[in-house]
Design a protein around this motif. Structure first.
Motif, PDB file in Angstrom:
ATOM      1  N   GLN A  11      33.163  -8.687 -41.227  1.00 54.36           N
ATOM      2  CA  GLN A  11      32.237  -8.086 -40.283  1.00 54.36           C
ATOM      3  C   GLN A  11      31.173  -7.262 -41.004  1.00 54.36           C
ATOM      4  O   GLN A  11      30.033  -7.261 -40.623  1.00 54.36           O
ATOM      5  N   ALA A  12      31.579  -6.526 -42.039  1.00 49.94           N
ATOM      6  CA  ALA A  12      30.626  -5.783 -42.861  1.00 49.94           C
ATOM      7  C   ALA A  12      30.706  -6.368 -44.264  1.00 49.94           C
ATOM      8  O   ALA A  12      31.673  -6.165 -44.979  1.00 49.94           O
ATOM      9  N   THR A  13      29.709  -7.150 -44.639  1.00 46.77           N
ATOM     10  CA  THR A  13      29.769  -7.885 -45.892  1.00 46.77           C
ATOM     11  C   THR A  13      29.651  -6.943 -47.079  1.00 46.77           C
ATOM     12  O   THR A  13      28.678  -6.202 -47.184  1.00 46.77           O
ATOM     13  N   PRO A  14      30.655  -6.928 -47.978  1.00 48.43           N
ATOM     14  CA  PRO A  14      30.543  -6.066 -49.150  1.00 48.43           C
ATOM     15  C   PRO A  14      29.512  -6.619 -50.118  1.00 48.43           C
ATOM     16  O   PRO A  14      29.296  -7.823 -50.201  1.00 48.43           O
ATOM     17  N   TYR A  15      28.852  -5.708 -50.871  1.00 47.18           N
ATOM     18  CA  TYR A  15      27.910  -6.173 -51.866  1.00 47.18           C
ATOM     19  C   TYR A  15      28.692  -6.736 -53.050  1.00 47.18           C
ATOM     20  O   TYR A  15      29.884  -6.518 -53.207  1.00 47.18           O
ATOM     21  N   ARG A  50      24.620 -12.579 -47.945  1.00 43.54           N
ATOM     22  CA  ARG A  50      24.990 -11.928 -46.681  1.00 43.54           C
ATOM     23  C   ARG A  50      24.762 -10.431 -46.721  1.00 43.54           C
ATOM     24  O   ARG A  50      24.455  -9.815 -45.695  1.00 43.54           O
ATOM     25  N   SER A  51      24.874  -9.819 -47.894  1.00 43.84           N
ATOM     26  CA  SER A  51      24.583  -8.382 -47.973  1.00 43.84           C
ATOM     27  C   SER A  51      23.102  -8.140 -47.684  1.00 43.84           C
ATOM     28  O   SER A  51      22.747  -7.169 -47.017  1.00 43.84           O
ATOM     29  N   ALA A  52      22.246  -9.030 -48.182  1.00 47.17           N
ATOM     30  CA  ALA A  52      20.816  -8.912 -47.894  1.00 47.17           C
ATOM     31  C   ALA A  52      20.540  -9.173 -46.419  1.00 47.17           C
ATOM     32  O   ALA A  52      19.742  -8.474 -45.783  1.00 47.17           O
ATOM     33  N   PRO A  80      25.361 -12.869 -38.901  1.00 41.56           N
ATOM     34  CA  PRO A  80      24.519 -13.224 -40.032  1.00 41.56           C
ATOM     35  C   PRO A  80      25.109 -14.309 -40.904  1.00 41.56           C
ATOM     36  O   PRO A  80      24.411 -15.155 -41.409  1.00 41.56           O
ATOM     37  N   GLY A  81      26.432 -14.308 -41.114  1.00 43.75           N
ATOM     38  CA  GLY A  81      27.030 -15.306 -41.973  1.00 43.75           C
ATOM     39  C   GLY A  81      27.289 -16.615 -41.276  1.00 43.75           C
ATOM     40  O   GLY A  81      27.536 -17.627 -41.906  1.00 43.75           O
TER      41      GLY A  81
END
Length: 408
Positions: free
Chosen positions: A24-28, A150-152, A10-11
Motif C-alpha cells: 500500500q505504501a511503496t518503500p523506496y 512505484r516510489s516515484a 499506482p502499482g
C-alpha cells in the motif's frame, strides 16, 4: 470494489514477476535494490533505446492513449529518458526524489493523467525492460525497478491529490506580442481566473497550434492586480512550441498555462545583499525579482546584476534595464559580453565573478542556459558562497526542467 481499487492503485494489479502485489505504501529502493539497478544499467541503457519499445507496447495495447500525446514524440522521448536518468542517478537521495515527483504529480494534472494510467505505463515498462535486457533479465531485477518506479508514482499521486482544490491549468489570452529580436518575443497574457505564483517561478505554456505540447517559461513580472503575466520566449528550433509562440502567435490568441512552480523566490526577510546572474532569456525571472524588490523597498538590500550575453546585440532588454537602473540607486548592472573562454582560461562570466567583488556573504540567484548556470554555481561555490544561498531553476538533468505531454 476490491478489484477496482487494485486497478486504480499506482502499482496496478500484480503481474507475473510480482505475484504478491504492490504494498500500500511503496518503500523506496534499499541498498540491495540500488546495487541491482546500478550494477545492471548496461542492460537497459542508453535509456533512449528503452523508450521506443515502451511507447510501442503502450500504444499497441491502448491505442486511445496516443491522443494524449503531441504529434511529434521526439521531445517526449527525450524527457522520459531524463526522468529515468534522474531516478537512477538519485537512488541514494530519496527525499529529493519524492519532492521532485510530488511537484511533477501536481503539474501533470493539466495533462489529464489519472491513477489508472500509471498502471498502464508500468505494464508497458515491464515488457520494454524485458525486451531490451534480453536473457540476462531477472525477477529480482524487475522487482527492484518496479519499486523504484512505484516510489516515484506514489509521490506523483500524492502531489496530484494535494492540488485537487486548484485548477489543473488556466486559460489565458495574449494581450500583447512584441518581437524584441527575430528569434525572441515578449508575450503578455491575461489569465481568465486569478493565477497564483511568486516572482522567480515558472509555468508551462501550451499553444492550440501544438496540442498536448507544453514548455516551461519563467514569469517575467511579479504578480499584478490586472492579472497580466509576462513571458520571454526565445525560438530554440523549427516547428516546436517556442517557434509557435514567437512566429505564429498574436494578440487575441488563447493559451493554456500550467501551475506555477520553482523555488528561485525571495524570502520574507532579506538580511543580505543580492547577486543576480542572468544570461539570455534568463533575464525573465530576474526581471520579476527586481519587480518584487521594487515594491518591497524599505531600506532593503543592495543588488548587483551580472547580465551575460554573447554581444551587445544579445542584450534584448538593454534600454529598459538601463532606465530601471538609473531610477534605483540600490541596483548596479554590469553587462558581461562574450561566451567562449580562451584555451585553458575562464569564461568571461566566471572571470568577472572572480575579479568583481567578494560574494561569500551574498544571496545569489542564477538564471539562463543550463551550461551557464552550472558553471556559475560551480564558480560561486569555489568563491565561498554556500550552496544553500545559491538559488536557480532545475537544470537539464532534472525531469522538472522540461515537462511536455504526459511524462509518464
Amino acid at each position: 470494489m476490491r478489484l477496482r481499487r487494485q486497478l486504480l492503485a499506482p502499482g496496478g494489479p500484480p503481474g507475473p514477476a510480482d505475484s504478491a502485489g504492490p504494498a500500500q505504501a511503496t518503500p523506496y529502493c534499499d541498498e540491495t535494490d540500488r546495487r541491482l539497478i546500478l550494477g545492471h544499467l548496461d542492460l537497459v541503457t542508453p535509456f533512449e533505446e528503452l523508450i521506443t519499445p515502451l511507447y510501442e507496447v503502450m500504444f499497441r495495447r491502448h491505442p486511445y492513449l496516443r491522443s494524449m500525446f503531441p504529434e511529434s514524440m521526439a521531445f517526449q522521448r527525450a524527457h522520459l529518458a531524463k526522468m529515468f536518468q534522474y531516478l537512477t542517478d538519485n537512488l541514494d537521495r530519496p527525499e529529493d526524489v519524492v519532492a521532485t515527483f510530488t511537484r511533477l504529480g501536481r503539474d501533470h494534472r493539466k495533462l489529464g493523467v489519472r491513477r489508472a494510467h500509471y498502471a498502464t505505463f508500468e505494464d508497458a515498462l515491464r515488457e520494454a525492460l524485458r525486451l531490451r535486457a534480453g536473457r540476462r533479465w531477472s525477477v529480482e531485477l524487475e522487482r527492484a525497478w518496479l519499486r523504484m518506479l512505484r516510489s516515484a508514482v506514489d509521490a506523483m499521486v500524492a502531489g496530484a491529490d494535494a492540488a485537487l482544490t486548484e485548477p489543473p491549468y488556466w486559460h489565458a489570452t495574449v494581450v500583447r506580442h512584441d518581437l524584441r529580436r527575430p528569434d525572441l518575443a515578449v508575450l503578455r497574457v491575461r489569465t481568465h481566473e486569478p493565477y497564483p505564483y511568486r516572482a522567480g517561478q515558472y509555468g508551462a505554456l501550451e499553444s492550440p497550434l501544438l496540442p498536448h505540447a507544453w514548455r516551461q517559461y519563467s514569469m517575467a513580472c511579479a504578480p499584478r492586480a490586472d492579472g497580466i503575466v509576462e513571458f520571454h520566449v526565445r525560438r530554440t528550433g523549427p516547428d516546436g512550441v517556442s517557434e509557435a509562440l514567437v512566429d505564429r502567435t498574436r494578440a487575441g490568441d488563447t493559451l493554456r498555462l500550467g501551475p506555477a512552480t520553482g523555488t528561485m523566490t525571495l524570502g520574507d526577510e532579506l538580511s543580505r545583499d543580492l547577486l543576480l546572474v542572468a544570461g539570455g532569456s534568463g533575464l525573465a525571472p530576474v526581471k520579476a525579482l527586481l519587480d518584487e524588490l521594487t515594491s518591497r523597498r524599505a531600506g532593503g538590500p543592495r543588488v548587483q546584476l551580472l547580465l551575460a550575453a554573447r554581444d551587445r546585440g544579445d542584450l534584448y532588454d538593454g534600454e529598459w534595464l538601463a532606465d530601471f537602473e538609473r531610477r534605483r540607486p540600490w541596483l548596479t548592472v554590469l553587462p558581461v559580453l562574450g561566451d567562449a573562454p580562451p584555451p585553458g582560461g575562464r569564461s568571461p562570466l566566471t572571470d568577472t565573478l572572480v575579479r568583481h567583488g567578494a560574494w561569500a556573504d551574498r544571496l545569489a540567484y542564477v538564471s539562463g542556459p543550463a551550461g551557464m548556470v552550472e558553471a556559475t554555481v560551480r564558480a560561486l561555490r569555489e568563491l565561498g558562497v554556500p550552496a544553500a544561498r545559491i538559488h536557480h531553476d532545475p537544470l537539464g538533468s532534472s525531469p522538472v526542467s522540461s515537462v511536455s505531454a504526459a511524462s509518464w
